[in-house]
Write a protein that holds these residues in place. Structure first.
Motif, short mmCIF file in Angstrom:
data_model
loop_
_atom_site.label_atom_id
_atom_site.label_comp_id
_atom_site.label_asym_id
_atom_site.label_seq_id
_atom_site.Cartn_x
_atom_site.Cartn_y
_atom_site.Cartn_z
N LEU A 126 2.14 -7.82 5.50
CA LEU A 126 2.80 -7.22 4.35
C LEU A 126 3.37 -5.84 4.70
O LEU A 126 4.48 -5.50 4.28
CB LEU A 126 1.83 -7.08 3.18
N CYS A 133 7.20 -4.92 4.45
CA CYS A 133 7.60 -3.81 3.57
C CYS A 133 8.32 -2.71 4.35
O CYS A 133 9.28 -2.12 3.84
CB CYS A 133 6.39 -3.24 2.84
N ASN A 134 7.86 -2.44 5.58
CA ASN A 134 8.53 -1.44 6.42
C ASN A 134 10.00 -1.82 6.64
O ASN A 134 10.90 -0.98 6.51
CB ASN A 134 7.86 -1.31 7.78
N ASP A 137 11.91 -1.59 3.27
CA ASP A 137 12.09 -0.20 2.88
C ASP A 137 13.15 0.48 3.73
O ASP A 137 13.98 1.23 3.22
CB ASP A 137 10.76 0.56 2.98
N LYS A 141 7.57 4.67 10.47
CA LYS A 141 7.03 3.33 10.24
C LYS A 141 6.02 2.97 11.33
O LYS A 141 4.96 2.41 11.05
CB LYS A 141 8.14 2.27 10.21
N VAL A 177 0.94 -0.22 2.18
CA VAL A 177 1.80 -1.25 1.57
C VAL A 177 2.22 -0.81 0.17
O VAL A 177 3.40 -0.92 -0.20
CB VAL A 177 1.09 -2.62 1.54
N GLU A 225 4.85 1.79 0.40
CA GLU A 225 6.13 1.20 0.80
C GLU A 225 6.78 0.47 -0.37
O GLU A 225 7.99 0.55 -0.56
CB GLU A 225 5.93 0.24 1.97
N VAL A 226 5.99 -0.24 -1.16
CA VAL A 226 6.53 -0.94 -2.33
C VAL A 226 7.12 0.06 -3.32
O VAL A 226 8.21 -0.15 -3.87
CB VAL A 226 5.46 -1.83 -3.00
N ILE A 261 10.40 1.15 -1.91
CA ILE A 261 11.40 0.07 -2.06
C ILE A 261 11.94 0.05 -3.50
O ILE A 261 13.16 -0.03 -3.72
CB ILE A 261 10.79 -1.29 -1.69
#
Length: 166
Positions: free
Chosen positions: A28, A32-33, A36, A63, A106, A109-110, A113
């Motif tokens: 994940l 996500c990295n 993003d 990252k 994570v 990162e979410v 995003i």
């Protein structure tokens, strides 16, 4: 094509087996990295930010450092397990610190995003960003080390707090 499929499945299976409980958070995190980074590049145009190779490389390094934080978390888990074993205690400590680090990353990162998507102009369900921020807060609250109530005051033997140097 069949050989490629078999090879990919074998590599992914070996990686999942090796990572164990960390497999899902790590996959994940990598996903996500990538998302993003891509949404950040697109959002930069909408923010009237410039895109440069320096910023791009810096983002990639950031990252990679996130992945290294998970590695450091796993080292802490290994040290804790070593200490437990050395003390003769029968207890298994399966990558708890590394998993919490990965989950926290994570969630960050979410959030990034979603913020990038808002800047791009994507209509966001009103509950989504607050929900993810609450998850982040819950992770932080559950893992928060107990603060010393007198951190800024001298302790019993007259020594000052190590964190502040006073």
């Amino acid at each position: 094509m069949e050989k490629v499929k078999v090879t990919v499945i074998a590599v992914m299976s070996a990686l999942m087996s090796w990572l164990g409980v960390l497999a899902v958070p790590v996959f994940l995190l990598v996903g996500c990295n990538l998302i993003d980074y891509a949404t950040g590049l697109v959002a930069a145009k909408y923010r009237n930010d410039s895109i440069s190779s320096y910023k791009g490389i810096r983002g990639i390094i950031k990252k990679v450092c996130m992945w290294l934080l998970v590695v450091v978390g796993s080292w802490i888990d290994i040290l804790i397990q070593y200490a437990i074993d050395a003390a003769g205690i029968e207890f298994t400590f399966p990558f708890v610190v590394a998993t919490v680090v990965a989950v926290w990353l994570v969630v960050n990162e979410v959030i990034s995003i979603l913020e990038n998507m808002i800047d791009i102009g994507v209509e966001m369900p009103p509950f989504l960003l607050p929900l993810v921020k609450n998850i982040k807060k819950a992770v932080e609250d559950k893992t928060k080390a107990e603060d010393d109530a007198d951190a800024d005051e001298e302790d019993e033997d007259g020594e000052r707090d190590i964190k502040t140097g006073h």
